[in-house]
Design a protein around this motif. Structure first.
Motif, short mmCIF file in Angstrom:
data_model
loop_
_atom_site.label_atom_id
_atom_site.label_comp_id
_atom_site.label_asym_id
_atom_site.label_seq_id
_atom_site.Cartn_x
_atom_site.Cartn_y
_atom_site.Cartn_z
N PRO A 128 -1.82 -4.35 15.59
CA PRO A 128 -2.76 -5.41 15.98
C PRO A 128 -3.89 -4.85 16.84
CG PRO A 128 -0.80 -5.50 17.34
CD PRO A 128 -0.59 -4.36 16.37
N LEU A 129 -5.04 -5.49 16.73
CA LEU A 129 -6.18 -5.14 17.59
C LEU A 129 -6.32 -6.27 18.61
CD1 LEU A 129 -8.59 -3.97 14.74
CD2 LEU A 129 -7.43 -2.53 16.43
N PRO A 130 -7.14 -6.10 19.65
CA PRO A 130 -7.30 -7.20 20.62
C PRO A 130 -7.74 -8.50 19.94
CG PRO A 130 -8.33 -5.20 21.41
CD PRO A 130 -7.91 -4.92 20.01
N ALA A 131 -7.16 -9.62 20.39
CA ALA A 131 -7.44 -10.92 19.76
C ALA A 131 -8.89 -11.32 20.00
CB ALA A 131 -6.50 -11.97 20.32
N GLU A 132 -9.47 -11.99 18.98
CA GLU A 132 -10.82 -12.56 19.11
C GLU A 132 -10.63 -14.06 19.14
OE1 GLU A 132 -12.43 -11.06 15.51
OE2 GLU A 132 -12.50 -8.99 16.22
N GLU A 133 -10.69 -14.65 20.32
CA GLU A 133 -10.29 -16.05 20.53
C GLU A 133 -8.85 -16.21 20.05
OE1 GLU A 133 -13.27 -18.63 18.89
OE2 GLU A 133 -14.76 -17.93 20.31
N ARG A 134 -8.59 -17.09 19.05
CA ARG A 134 -7.19 -17.25 18.62
C ARG A 134 -6.87 -16.38 17.42
NH1 ARG A 134 -6.78 -23.26 17.49
NH2 ARG A 134 -4.54 -22.96 17.33
N ARG A 135 -7.87 -15.69 16.88
CA ARG A 135 -7.62 -14.83 15.72
C ARG A 135 -7.31 -13.41 16.18
NH1 ARG A 135 -12.92 -16.04 12.11
NH2 ARG A 135 -12.13 -17.78 10.87
N ARG A 136 -6.32 -12.78 15.53
CA ARG A 136 -6.01 -11.39 15.88
C ARG A 136 -6.18 -10.51 14.65
NH1 ARG A 136 -3.32 -9.01 19.94
NH2 ARG A 136 -2.42 -10.95 20.68
N PRO A 137 -7.12 -9.57 14.72
CA PRO A 137 -7.28 -8.66 13.57
C PRO A 137 -6.18 -7.59 13.56
CG PRO A 137 -9.17 -8.52 15.07
CD PRO A 137 -8.10 -9.30 15.76
N TYR A 138 -5.93 -7.04 12.39
CA TYR A 138 -4.96 -5.95 12.23
C TYR A 138 -5.63 -4.80 11.51
CZ TYR A 138 -1.43 -9.35 13.50
OH TYR A 138 -0.70 -10.27 14.18
N ARG A 139 -5.12 -3.59 11.78
CA ARG A 139 -5.64 -2.44 11.02
C ARG A 139 -4.47 -1.59 10.51
NH1 ARG A 139 -8.43 0.81 15.85
NH2 ARG A 139 -6.54 1.39 16.98
N ILE A 140 -4.74 -0.87 9.44
CA ILE A 140 -3.71 -0.02 8.84
C ILE A 140 -3.56 1.24 9.70
CG2 ILE A 140 -5.29 1.21 7.27
CD1 ILE A 140 -3.07 0.94 5.10
N THR A 141 -2.32 1.74 9.83
CA THR A 141 -2.08 2.97 10.61
C THR A 141 -2.00 4.16 9.65
OG1 THR A 141 0.30 2.74 10.37
CG2 THR A 141 -0.69 1.68 12.30
N PRO A 142 -2.01 5.39 10.17
CA PRO A 142 -1.84 6.55 9.26
C PRO A 142 -0.55 6.46 8.45
CG PRO A 142 -2.61 7.29 11.41
CD PRO A 142 -2.34 5.83 11.54
N ALA A 143 0.54 5.97 9.06
CA ALA A 143 1.79 5.81 8.31
C ALA A 143 1.62 4.77 7.21
CB ALA A 143 2.92 5.39 9.25
N GLY A 144 0.82 3.75 7.49
CA GLY A 144 0.54 2.72 6.49
C GLY A 144 -0.24 3.28 5.32
N VAL A 145 -1.19 4.17 5.62
CA VAL A 145 -1.97 4.81 4.55
C VAL A 145 -1.04 5.62 3.64
CG1 VAL A 145 -3.76 6.52 4.06
CG2 VAL A 145 -4.08 4.88 5.94
N GLU A 146 -0.12 6.37 4.26
CA GLU A 146 0.84 7.16 3.47
C GLU A 146 1.71 6.26 2.60
OE1 GLU A 146 0.87 10.46 3.12
OE2 GLU A 146 -0.92 10.35 4.37
N ALA A 147 2.19 5.16 3.19
CA ALA A 147 3.05 4.23 2.44
C ALA A 147 2.28 3.62 1.28
CB ALA A 147 3.57 3.13 3.36
N LEU A 148 1.02 3.28 1.52
CA LEU A 148 0.19 2.69 0.46
C LEU A 148 -0.05 3.70 -0.66
CD1 LEU A 148 -1.42 0.26 -0.54
CD2 LEU A 148 -3.38 1.09 0.77
N LYS A 149 -0.33 4.97 -0.26
CA LYS A 149 -0.54 6.03 -1.26
C LYS A 149 0.68 6.15 -2.16
CE LYS A 149 -3.43 9.44 1.04
NZ LYS A 149 -3.35 10.70 1.77
N ALA A 150 1.85 6.20 -1.53
CA ALA A 150 3.09 6.36 -2.31
C ALA A 150 3.28 5.19 -3.26
CB ALA A 150 4.29 6.46 -1.36
N GLN A 151 3.00 3.98 -2.78
CA GLN A 151 3.17 2.79 -3.61
C GLN A 151 2.19 2.80 -4.77
OE1 GLN A 151 5.57 0.78 -3.17
NE2 GLN A 151 5.07 -1.32 -3.78
N VAL A 152 0.95 3.19 -4.48
CA VAL A 152 -0.09 3.22 -5.54
C VAL A 152 0.29 4.26 -6.60
CG1 VAL A 152 -2.48 3.90 -5.99
CG2 VAL A 152 -1.96 2.32 -4.13
#
Lengths: 287, 106
Positions: free
Chosen positions: B62-86
């Motif tokens: 998670p990234l810092p919340a913007e009012e009530r919305r909270r953005p998320y970003r992919i981590t390096p481990a997430g990139v690896e997991a996505l690569k494997a899945q793709v």
């Protein structure tokens, strides 16, 4: 009606973490029946599976705990196995009955063999892990790990010496009783020491996962031994009940043995299932 | 990302990771993006079930919340997991196409 009320079905920890942003999202889009149903299923899923970050346990720690559970299960099993393995003692009274019922020898041999396979699995999985932990502890100067190792080694050595001393002679009843009490104490001490060693050691996830294959040997060995023991019990009770009087293994000892074998096997399966479900990398969901 | 670990969320996990691979987003933006690139509209319960699982596995953060919305970003481990899945999906697609060609040719 806005679907925000359904968020109250989610667990409190979930609402604290995601409640605000989910409520904001629900306010931004029209809710359909599918939305309500999805939120209901989501609440059910969160109640069953969500673990708040502060309660998450690193996977390596979880795997260590599972290895300790499997080891304790094997100790329980092993104690039961040692009791029942003496069914053919004294041989003088066992041999004539076994000649009448060849299934007895077959089942007893199968019981012993399966137990030995389980022990081999423990040795294959456990010894490299202990070796690695001790080498690392020596290099990194971790006295608590080394102390646990020496306690475990001393317990095993004392047990072996005591067993040799008792086996070589025909000791008096009080000596046998003292030997059994000492064995139980050493077994307990050794198990606690091994558990402490594994839990305190610096072991990585990939090293811990190497115990998974030997664990299959252990599980199949334990299950096979248990099945043979139960079949042996049925055969002895139905065809040769005289053995329960003539042999060292009486009805009480037989029952305790099967109980220990069963408890150990069930506990080992539970530990293994828990460990293998641990997700790779990062953190797991609960201890 | 074995299916047994994630149950009904397995496709949602892949969709969320794919969406975040294009940049950090909050929940509403993820739903819009996923509809745009896959035609699948995730409901909020499924979306947040997937977000929680990905966060627990360290694949998104998670990234810092913007009012009530909270953005998320992919981590390096997430990139690896996505690569494997793709890569797995690419193999499945390739095998499927080969077999379809054989069917159509026969």
């Amino acid at each position: 009606m806005r679907p925000g009320w359904i968020l109250r079905l989610y667990p409190r920890a979930w609402r604290l973490r995601y409640g605000d942003e989910m409520a904001a999202l629900l306010e931004e889009r029209p809710a359909t029946f599918a939305t309500y149903l999805d939120l209901f299923l989501g609440a059910l899923d969160a109640s069953l599976n969500y673990v708040p970050p502060e309660r998450m346990v690193p996977v390596a720690e979880r795997l260590k705990a599972d290895i300790v559970v499997r080891f304790c299960a094997f100790v329980l099993f092993g104690f039961g196995w040692l009791l029942l393995a003496r069914l053919n003692d004294p041989v003088v009274s066992f041999a004539p009955v076994a000649a009448l019922y060849p299934g007895l020898t077959l089942l007893l041999d199968a019981f012993k063999l399966a137990g030995v396979i389980a022990a081999i699995g423990i040795a294959l999985g456990g010894l490299p892990l202990v070796g690695m932990a001790v080498r690392r502890a020596a290099v990194r100067r971790q006295p608590d790990v080394l102390r646990a190792f020496w306690w475990a080694a001393a317990s095993a050595l004392l047990f072996a010496l005591a067993t040799l001393a008792v086996a070589e002679a025909h000791p008096a009843f009080w000596i046998v009783t003292a030997y059994l009490a000492l064995s139980l104490g050493l077994l307990l001490l050794g198990t606690i020491a091994v558990a402490g060693l594994v839990l305190k050691a610096d072991l990585e996830e990939r090293e811990l996962r190497r115990t998974s294959l030997p664990a299959i040997l252990v599980l199949y060995g334990m299950a096979g031994s248990l099945i043979a023991a139960v079949a042996l019990g049925v055969l002895v009770a139905s065809a040769a009940p005289s053995l329960l009087v003539s042999q060292d293994v009486g009805p009480g000892m037989f029952s305790v043995s099967v109980l220990l074998l069963g408890l150990g096997t069930v506990l080992a399966f539970m530990g293994a299932r828990h460990g293998w479900l641990a997700p790779a990398g990062g953190t797991g969901t609960g201890a | 990302m074995p299916r047994t670990e994630v149950g009904r969320f397995s496709d949602a996990l892949f969709l969320v990771l794919s969406s975040l691979a294009g940049g950090s987003k909050h929940g509403y933006a993820m739903i819009e993006d996923i509809v745009a690139f896959s035609g699948t509209e995730l409901e909020p319960g499924t979306l947040y079930g997937a977000i929680a699982r990905l966060e627990q596995r360290g694949l998104i953060e998670p990234l810092p919340a913007e009012e009530r919305r909270r953005p998320y970003r992919i981590t390096p481990a997430g990139v690896e997991a996505l690569k494997a899945q793709v890569e797995t999906m690419a193999q499945v697609v390739s095998a499927g196409q080969r077999r379809l060609r054989l069917l159509e040719g026969s």
